[in-house]
Design a protein around this motif. Structure first.
Motif, PDB file in Angstrom:
ATOM      1  N   ALA A  24       0.819  -1.214   0.000  1.00 37.61           N
ATOM      2  CA  ALA A  24       0.000   0.000   0.000  1.00 37.61           C
ATOM      3  C   ALA A  24       0.850   1.260   0.000  1.00 37.61           C
ATOM      4  CB  ALA A  24      -0.939  -0.004   1.210  1.00 37.61           C
ATOM      5  N   SER A  25       2.012   1.187   0.625  1.00 36.64           N
ATOM      6  CA  SER A  25       2.883   2.356   0.726  1.00 36.64           C
ATOM      7  C   SER A  25       4.246   2.053   0.115  1.00 36.64           C
ATOM      8  CB  SER A  25       3.074   2.753   2.190  1.00 36.64           C
ATOM      9  OG  SER A  25       4.116   3.704   2.323  1.00 36.64           O
ATOM     10  N   PRO A  26       4.842   3.018  -0.589  1.00 40.15           N
ATOM     11  CA  PRO A  26       6.193   2.799  -1.119  1.00 40.15           C
ATOM     12  C   PRO A  26       7.243   2.615  -0.034  1.00 40.15           C
ATOM     13  CG  PRO A  26       5.505   5.086  -1.441  1.00 40.15           C
ATOM     14  CD  PRO A  26       4.297   4.336  -0.985  1.00 40.15           C
ATOM     15  N   ASP A  27       6.924   3.026   1.175  1.00 37.66           N
ATOM     16  CA  ASP A  27       7.857   2.839   2.285  1.00 37.66           C
ATOM     17  C   ASP A  27       8.134   1.364   2.562  1.00 37.66           C
ATOM     18  OD1 ASP A  27       7.946   5.584   2.615  1.00 37.66           O
ATOM     19  OD2 ASP A  27       6.380   5.597   4.153  1.00 37.66           O
ATOM     20  N   ASP A  28       7.233   0.491   2.110  1.00 34.80           N
ATOM     21  CA  ASP A  28       7.371  -0.942   2.374  1.00 34.80           C
ATOM     22  C   ASP A  28       7.973  -1.707   1.197  1.00 34.80           C
ATOM     23  OD1 ASP A  28       6.153  -0.632   4.910  1.00 34.80           O
ATOM     24  OD2 ASP A  28       4.163  -0.682   3.991  1.00 34.80           O
ATOM     25  N   LEU A  29       8.494  -0.985   0.205  1.00 35.42           N
ATOM     26  CA  LEU A  29       8.966  -1.642  -1.013  1.00 35.42           C
ATOM     27  C   LEU A  29      10.115  -2.613  -0.769  1.00 35.42           C
ATOM     28  CD1 LEU A  29       8.892   0.971  -3.918  1.00 35.42           C
ATOM     29  CD2 LEU A  29       7.746  -1.251  -3.806  1.00 35.42           C
ATOM     30  N   GLU A  38       4.467   5.312 -14.855  1.00 36.43           N
ATOM     31  CA  GLU A  38       4.166   3.966 -15.360  1.00 36.43           C
ATOM     32  C   GLU A  38       5.443   3.238 -15.771  1.00 36.43           C
ATOM     33  OE1 GLU A  38       0.484   6.326 -15.502  1.00 36.43           O
ATOM     34  OE2 GLU A  38       2.509   6.706 -16.257  1.00 36.43           O
ATOM     35  N   VAL A  39       6.395   3.960 -16.358  1.00 35.89           N
ATOM     36  CA  VAL A  39       7.690   3.350 -16.700  1.00 35.89           C
ATOM     37  C   VAL A  39       8.371   2.839 -15.435  1.00 35.89           C
ATOM     38  CG1 VAL A  39      10.027   3.850 -17.522  1.00 35.89           C
ATOM     39  CG2 VAL A  39       8.049   4.666 -18.816  1.00 35.89           C
ATOM     40  N   ILE A  40       8.371   3.658 -14.401  1.00 38.62           N
ATOM     41  CA  ILE A  40       9.006   3.281 -13.137  1.00 38.62           C
ATOM     42  C   ILE A  40       8.292   2.081 -12.524  1.00 38.62           C
ATOM     43  CG2 ILE A  40       9.457   4.072 -10.783  1.00 38.62           C
ATOM     44  CD1 ILE A  40       9.836   6.891 -11.989  1.00 38.62           C
ATOM     45  N   GLY A  41       6.963   2.077 -12.602  1.00 44.19           N
ATOM     46  CA  GLY A  41       6.198   0.955 -12.067  1.00 44.19           C
ATOM     47  C   GLY A  41       6.419  -0.322 -12.856  1.00 44.19           C
ATOM     48  N   PHE A  42       6.467  -0.203 -14.182  1.00 46.14           N
ATOM     49  CA  PHE A  42       6.736  -1.377 -15.007  1.00 46.14           C
ATOM     50  C   PHE A  42       8.101  -1.958 -14.660  1.00 46.14           C
ATOM     51  CE2 PHE A  42       8.452  -3.668 -18.549  1.00 46.14           C
ATOM     52  CZ  PHE A  42       7.373  -4.364 -19.072  1.00 46.14           C
ATOM     53  N   ASN A  43       9.090  -1.080 -14.553  1.00 44.61           N
ATOM     54  CA  ASN A  43      10.438  -1.520 -14.214  1.00 44.61           C
ATOM     55  C   ASN A  43      10.458  -2.232 -12.862  1.00 44.61           C
ATOM     56  OD1 ASN A  43      13.443  -1.282 -14.843  1.00 44.61           O
ATOM     57  ND2 ASN A  43      13.349  -0.325 -12.821  1.00 44.61           N
ATOM     58  N   ALA A  54      16.613  -5.598  -9.264  1.00 45.35           N
ATOM     59  CA  ALA A  54      15.435  -5.666  -8.390  1.00 45.35           C
ATOM     60  C   ALA A  54      15.533  -4.607  -7.290  1.00 45.35           C
ATOM     61  CB  ALA A  54      15.304  -7.056  -7.790  1.00 45.35           C
ATOM     62  N   ARG A  55      16.694  -4.509  -6.690  1.00 44.46           N
ATOM     63  CA  ARG A  55      16.906  -3.515  -5.626  1.00 44.46           C
ATOM     64  C   ARG A  55      16.867  -2.108  -6.204  1.00 44.46           C
ATOM     65  NH1 ARG A  55      18.951  -3.230  -0.319  1.00 44.46           N
ATOM     66  NH2 ARG A  55      18.919  -1.031   0.264  1.00 44.46           N
ATOM     67  N   ARG A  56      17.519  -1.903  -7.335  1.00 42.31           N
ATOM     68  CA  ARG A  56      17.554  -0.571  -7.928  1.00 42.31           C
ATOM     69  C   ARG A  56      16.163  -0.113  -8.361  1.00 42.31           C
ATOM     70  NH1 ARG A  56      22.111  -1.182 -12.117  1.00 42.31           N
ATOM     71  NH2 ARG A  56      23.800  -1.941 -10.813  1.00 42.31           N
ATOM     72  N   ALA A  57      15.333  -1.053  -8.772  1.00 44.47           N
ATOM     73  CA  ALA A  57      13.974  -0.695  -9.173  1.00 44.47           C
ATOM     74  C   ALA A  57      13.188  -0.121  -7.993  1.00 44.47           C
ATOM     75  CB  ALA A  57      13.257  -1.919  -9.739  1.00 44.47           C
ATOM     76  N   VAL A  73      11.936   4.089  -7.409  1.00 39.11           N
ATOM     77  CA  VAL A  73      10.624   4.597  -6.993  1.00 39.11           C
ATOM     78  C   VAL A  73      10.797   5.627  -5.884  1.00 39.11           C
ATOM     79  CG1 VAL A  73       8.407   3.996  -5.960  1.00 39.11           C
ATOM     80  CG2 VAL A  73       9.449   2.461  -7.637  1.00 39.11           C
ATOM     81  N   LEU A  74      11.581   5.275  -4.887  1.00 34.10           N
ATOM     82  CA  LEU A  74      11.779   6.180  -3.748  1.00 34.10           C
ATOM     83  C   LEU A  74      12.463   7.467  -4.181  1.00 34.10           C
ATOM     84  CD1 LEU A  74      12.950   3.509  -1.137  1.00 34.10           C
ATOM     85  CD2 LEU A  74      10.643   4.434  -1.477  1.00 34.10           C
ATOM     86  N   ASP A  75      13.407   7.372  -5.125  1.00 34.81           N
ATOM     87  CA  ASP A  75      14.113   8.566  -5.594  1.00 34.81           C
ATOM     88  C   ASP A  75      13.192   9.510  -6.350  1.00 34.81           C
ATOM     89  OD1 ASP A  75      16.479   7.708  -4.518  1.00 34.81           O
ATOM     90  OD2 ASP A  75      17.282   6.904  -6.409  1.00 34.81           O
ATOM     91  N   MET A  76      12.212   8.968  -7.070  1.00 36.69           N
ATOM     92  CA  MET A  76      11.381   9.775  -7.946  1.00 36.69           C
ATOM     93  C   MET A  76      10.083  10.245  -7.318  1.00 36.69           C
ATOM     94  SD  MET A  76      13.005  10.441 -10.649  1.00 36.69           S
ATOM     95  CE  MET A  76      11.656  11.168 -11.588  1.00 36.69           C
ATOM     96  N   LEU A  77       9.764   9.798  -6.131  1.00 34.16           N
ATOM     97  CA  LEU A  77       8.533  10.264  -5.484  1.00 34.16           C
ATOM     98  C   LEU A  77       8.582  11.781  -5.310  1.00 34.16           C
ATOM     99  CD1 LEU A  77       7.904   7.587  -2.706  1.00 34.16           C
ATOM    100  CD2 LEU A  77       6.416   8.098  -4.658  1.00 34.16           C
TER     101      LEU A  77
END
Length: 474
Positions: A63-68, A198-203, A244-247, A251-255
């Motif tokens: 639910a939250s990007p904090d838990d990625l 969407e690109v970031i999410g797909f990645n 996988a880790r960089r993906a 997300v966190l970098d681009m929020l």
């Protein structure tokens, strides 16, 4: 359940199936050149249609990007546990989970080619923004998909070599539905600025380690087919320092930091759903039926050979030319060959007179069928015995273990790729070098980025551009 080629086409054309027509045609245009405004718009329309279709689906993300990071680690642990269970099954004598025979594995490699041949394309549109530090993980991922310019590490070069090695191309007859996933990747790459979340999410979704990647690599190796393309992805997508880790970090970098990032995160979740769109690994594997594939191959060959046979050879009272004049009658021709004893299913291929026309001394039809097609016919005739994975060109091993036979096959297939010595005969390479001469830094960057597009990065010019670009980043 096995889904045949015909059922695939029916599924694609079924009323109410929310799929834009012509995945293949648009894919081929986007993969061949830099698209004009109309093509980009067509690609964007495909993305919007698919996003709308998947709106109610679960992205699988927290639910939250904090838990990625915890989500990624949990996924990796589950995959490792499942793979350990798979290995235990195999050690206990269980059969292969994916590939019933060698032809099945080659069929899979061929069917997933439209996706593999645009590997990494979804990130291309971010390359021009490589100076933005918030995009560094994504740009680095794209350059690594391109092998940092090394011919033996570029993912598309590796897959093209794999296809060529086993005569799995051309791909003209593949069903349109197999091009959907690759088309989505190209559409994202050519429209990245409009679909950044969407690109970031797909990645994020696509770069996580899947169980099927590990099983595929294991079973390809067992069948004597070089698994390097797949094992490379196992290592490069790792959850420690890999994609996988960089993906997750991307997300966190681009929020957004100047406003609530909820809307951006929802679009990331939507993009993640695209990673599983279209026919996937499981669909392709389940679609294989060796008899259907054999009939497709024979029907395809009948178009070229329908008038090339002498009239003295007759089967069930009809000339071979007459039988081959109508591809839809191929199944009847096969039945006639079986009744005449030319095909003896469930027996060694050497017992079938038809096979002696294809292979062996004085084989009248030598060279008519590619090595892939011969493997399909070989496994089709042998039936259940083909589960041993024996290549059509290798006699049954006598007094040798299956493991030794498999090792010989791997050694034969694992020949090194040719290295680029810088003097490759290629018209685009010299043109690319001319474009770089005497230009300022901004123009140089644009030339490099253009040559690293999905249409060119695997060519000599694209590989050289990638090497130069990588030195800029390093």
């Amino acid at each position: 359940m096995h889904i045949g080629q015909q059922e695939w086409r029916q599924l694609q054309a079924a009323p109410g199936a929310q799929r834009p027509a012509g995945f293949k045609a648009l894919y081929q245009e986007l993969a061949a050149r830099e698209p004009d405004a109309a093509l980009r718009q067509a690609a964007a329309d495909v993305l919007r249609a698919k996003l709308a279709e998947l709106e109610g689906a679960d992205s699988g993300l927290p639910a939250s990007p904090d838990d990625l990071l915890a989500w990624m680690e949990g996924n990796t642990q589950r995959v490792h546990e499942s793979y350990a269970a798979y290995l235990q099954e195999r050690k206990a004598g269980g059969p292969r989970r994916f590939f019933t025979n060698r032809a099945h594995a080659l069929y899979f490699l061929r069917c997933v080619a439209p996706t593999k041949l645009v590997d990494g394309a979804w990130l291309y549109g971010l390359l021009a923004h490589w100076r933005n530090p918030r995009l560094s993980d994504l740009v680095r991922t794209y350059v690594e998909e391109l092998g940092e310019g090394a011919v033996d590490k570029n993912h598309v070069v590796l897959y093209r070599n794999l296809l060529a090695r086993h005569a799995l191309d051309p791909l003209d007859d593949l069903p349109d539905a197999l091009y959907e996933q690759g088309l989505l990747q190209l559409a994202l790459g050519w429209n990245a600025e409009d679909f950044l979340p969407e690109v970031i999410g797909f990645n994020l979704g696509y770069e996580q380690l899947p169980l099927h990647l590990l099983v595929t690599a294991y079973e390809l190796n067992e069948l004597g087919i070089d698994p390097y393309y797949f094992t490379l992805h196992v290592t490069v997508d790792n959850g420690d320092t890999g994609h996988a880790r960089r993906a997750c970090q991307a997300v966190l970098d681009m929020l957004p930091r100047l406003e609530d990032g909820g809307a951006f995160w929802r679009r990331v979740q939507a993009g993640c759903k695209l990673a599983d769109a279209g026919l996937g690994t499981g669909d392709v594997i389940e679609s294989f039926h060796v008899g259907q594939e054999a009939l497709r191959i024979l029907a395809q060959k009948s178009k070229a050979g329908g008038g090339a046979h002498s009239d003295y050879c007759r089967v069930a009272g009809r000339s071979v030319n007459d039988w081959l004049s109508e591809p839809r009658e191929i199944s009847g021709f096969v039945q006639a060959l079986q009744q005449a004893g030319w095909l003896r299913f469930g027996e060694p291929v050497e017992n079938s007179r038809f096979w002696s026309l294809l292979q062996g001394e004085r084989a009248e039809m030598f060279g008519v069928f590619s090595s892939y097609e011969l493997q399909v016919l070989h496994d089709w005739i042998r039936g259940a015995a083909s589960a041993d994975g024996r290549p059509y060109s290798e006699a049954a091993p006598e007094g040798a273990s299956r493991r030794r036979a498999t090792f010989r096959a791997v050694a034969r297939n694992a020949r090194p790729l040719a290295e680029d010595d810088g003097d490759t005969l290629d018209p685009d390479l010299e043109l690319f070098r001319q474009q770089l001469r005497g230009v300022d830094d901004a123009a140089r960057s644009a030339v490099l980025v253009r040559a690293m597009s999905p249409a060119q990065h695997w060519t000599p010019a694209g590989l050289e551009a990638t090497r130069l670009f990588w030195r800029t980043l390093s």
